[in-house]
Design a protein around this motif. Structure first.
Motif, PDB file in Angstrom:
ATOM      1  N   ALA A  80       3.569 -10.179  -8.030  1.00 20.67           N
ATOM      2  CA  ALA A  80       3.873 -11.610  -8.041  1.00 20.67           C
ATOM      3  C   ALA A  80       5.100 -11.968  -7.202  1.00 20.67           C
ATOM      4  O   ALA A  80       5.209 -13.080  -6.714  1.00 20.67           O
ATOM      5  N   ARG A  81       6.021 -11.058  -7.035  1.00 20.95           N
ATOM      6  CA  ARG A  81       7.270 -11.347  -6.327  1.00 20.95           C
ATOM      7  C   ARG A  81       7.118 -11.129  -4.821  1.00 20.95           C
ATOM      8  O   ARG A  81       6.409 -10.233  -4.391  1.00 20.95           O
ATOM      9  N   ASP A  82       7.813 -11.957  -4.039  1.00 16.36           N
ATOM     10  CA  ASP A  82       7.803 -11.802  -2.584  1.00 16.36           C
ATOM     11  C   ASP A  82       8.423 -10.488  -2.140  1.00 16.36           C
ATOM     12  O   ASP A  82       8.037  -9.925  -1.134  1.00 16.36           O
ATOM     13  N   ASP A  83       9.417  -9.994  -2.895  1.00 20.29           N
ATOM     14  CA  ASP A  83      10.115  -8.767  -2.514  1.00 20.29           C
ATOM     15  C   ASP A  83       9.496  -7.520  -3.140  1.00 20.29           C
ATOM     16  O   ASP A  83       9.972  -6.422  -2.933  1.00 20.29           O
ATOM     17  N   HIS A  84       8.415  -7.669  -3.903  1.00 21.15           N
ATOM     18  CA  HIS A  84       7.672  -6.564  -4.523  1.00 21.15           C
ATOM     19  C   HIS A  84       8.572  -5.639  -5.348  1.00 21.15           C
ATOM     20  O   HIS A  84       8.441  -4.421  -5.288  1.00 21.15           O
ATOM     21  N   GLY A 138       0.813  -1.217   0.000  1.00 23.05           N
ATOM     22  CA  GLY A 138       0.000   0.000   0.000  1.00 23.05           C
ATOM     23  C   GLY A 138       0.845   1.265   0.000  1.00 23.05           C
ATOM     24  O   GLY A 138       0.506   2.256  -0.644  1.00 23.05           O
ATOM     25  N   ARG A 139       1.949   1.220   0.719  1.00 25.69           N
ATOM     26  CA  ARG A 139       2.847   2.375   0.775  1.00 25.69           C
ATOM     27  C   ARG A 139       3.517   2.595  -0.576  1.00 25.69           C
ATOM     28  O   ARG A 139       3.698   3.731  -1.013  1.00 25.69           O
ATOM     29  N   ARG A 140       3.900   1.506  -1.242  1.00 27.65           N
ATOM     30  CA  ARG A 140       4.517   1.630  -2.568  1.00 27.65           C
ATOM     31  C   ARG A 140       3.528   2.179  -3.586  1.00 27.65           C
ATOM     32  O   ARG A 140       3.870   3.028  -4.399  1.00 27.65           O
ATOM     33  N   VAL A 141       2.300   1.696  -3.554  1.00 28.31           N
ATOM     34  CA  VAL A 141       1.271   2.192  -4.476  1.00 28.31           C
ATOM     35  C   VAL A 141       0.999   3.669  -4.184  1.00 28.31           C
ATOM     36  O   VAL A 141       0.872   4.485  -5.100  1.00 28.31           O
ATOM     37  N   GLY A 142       0.938   4.020  -2.897  1.00 28.48           N
ATOM     38  CA  GLY A 142       0.751   5.413  -2.516  1.00 28.48           C
ATOM     39  C   GLY A 142       1.883   6.294  -3.020  1.00 28.48           C
ATOM     40  O   GLY A 142       1.655   7.425  -3.463  1.00 28.48           O
ATOM     41  N   ALA A 143       3.125   5.791  -2.969  1.00 27.47           N
ATOM     42  CA  ALA A 143       4.280   6.558  -3.460  1.00 27.47           C
ATOM     43  C   ALA A 143       4.179   6.787  -4.960  1.00 27.47           C
ATOM     44  O   ALA A 143       4.566   7.848  -5.461  1.00 27.47           O
ATOM     45  N   VAL A 193       2.761  -6.614 -12.819  1.00 30.20           N
ATOM     46  CA  VAL A 193       2.654  -8.050 -12.531  1.00 30.20           C
ATOM     47  C   VAL A 193       3.841  -8.512 -11.689  1.00 30.20           C
ATOM     48  O   VAL A 193       3.680  -9.264 -10.722  1.00 30.20           O
ATOM     49  N   LEU A 194       5.042  -8.059 -12.052  1.00 24.11           N
ATOM     50  CA  LEU A 194       6.222  -8.404 -11.253  1.00 24.11           C
ATOM     51  C   LEU A 194       6.070  -7.907  -9.825  1.00 24.11           C
ATOM     52  O   LEU A 194       6.397  -8.613  -8.862  1.00 24.11           O
ATOM     53  N   PHE A 195       5.584  -6.687  -9.658  1.00 26.25           N
ATOM     54  CA  PHE A 195       5.414  -6.091  -8.340  1.00 26.25           C
ATOM     55  C   PHE A 195       4.522  -6.945  -7.451  1.00 26.25           C
ATOM     56  O   PHE A 195       4.837  -7.199  -6.295  1.00 26.25           O
ATOM     57  N   LEU A 212       7.271   9.522   2.188  1.00 26.53           N
ATOM     58  CA  LEU A 212       6.655   8.367   2.861  1.00 26.53           C
ATOM     59  C   LEU A 212       7.657   7.526   3.658  1.00 26.53           C
ATOM     60  O   LEU A 212       7.356   6.405   4.038  1.00 26.53           O
ATOM     61  N   LYS A 213       8.853   8.064   3.901  1.00 24.40           N
ATOM     62  CA  LYS A 213       9.888   7.442   4.726  1.00 24.40           C
ATOM     63  C   LYS A 213      10.336   6.080   4.198  1.00 24.40           C
ATOM     64  O   LYS A 213      10.525   5.128   4.948  1.00 24.40           O
TER      65      LYS A 213
END
Length: 173
Positions: A147-151, A61-66, A143-145, A101-102
């Motif tokens: 699907a991957r454990d590390d986003h 959620g923080r990444r999408v917000g960024a 999709v990579l974002f 967003l730190k």
């Protein structure tokens, strides 16, 4: 015959490979099992280096917000202000939206904060490659974002970085 004459009860046997059921809370001596989830720390993620205490992989959620904050900041600063702000924040391993967003980028190979060159590779080269085919490469990155454990998105993979949440700026030390 009294209870004092009886032998002590034997320990219950458990099937091989199993453990006794947990006792009531507080029945374990300090420093023994079971550990709480906070004592275990976050589970290790394939490819992500060990992070200092207090630094975690950035939540989705923080990444999408960024992402959306970056678009808003670009409009408000008339693009040129965003570019100048970005060039100044890259030395700290972050971008304008990530810094608000730190969050920051960490090199996957070393576990240290990303350098100016790594951020330039991630944002300029990764951004150009993501934009070459328009929506197709953006969709691949999305999709990579998810699907991957590390986003990691396409630009993270190109830059060799992973985005972490660092609220106390522990990576600055």
């Amino acid at each position: 015959m009294t209870t004092a004459d009886l032998p002590p009860p034997s320990a219950p046997s458990y099937p091989p490979g199993s453990y006794p059921p947990p006792g009531p809370p507080g029945s374990y001596p300090p420093g023994s099992y079971p550990l709480t989830a906070s004592e275990y720390g976050p589970p290790p993620i394939r490819g992500v280096p060990a992070l200092p205490p207090g630094v975690t992989l950035a939540p989705v959620g923080r990444r999408v917000g960024a992402y959306f904050l970056g678009i808003l900041l670009m409009i408000v600063t008339l693009v040129i202000g965003y570019i100048i702000w970005g060039l100044l924040t890259w030395r700290r391993g972050t971008s304008p939206a990530l810094s608000v967003l730190k969050m920051r980028c960490v090199k996957v190979s070393t576990g240290t904060k990303a350098t100016f060159g790594t951020m330039a590779l991630r944002n300029i080269v990764g951004g150009i490659l993501e934009g070459i085919l328009g929506w197709i490469t953006e969709l691949v990155s999305l999709v990579l974002f998810f699907a991957r454990d590390d986003h990691r998105c396409l630009h993270d993979i190109i830059g060799g970085t992973v985005v972490v949440f660092d609220p106390q700026a522990r990576l600055d030390a």
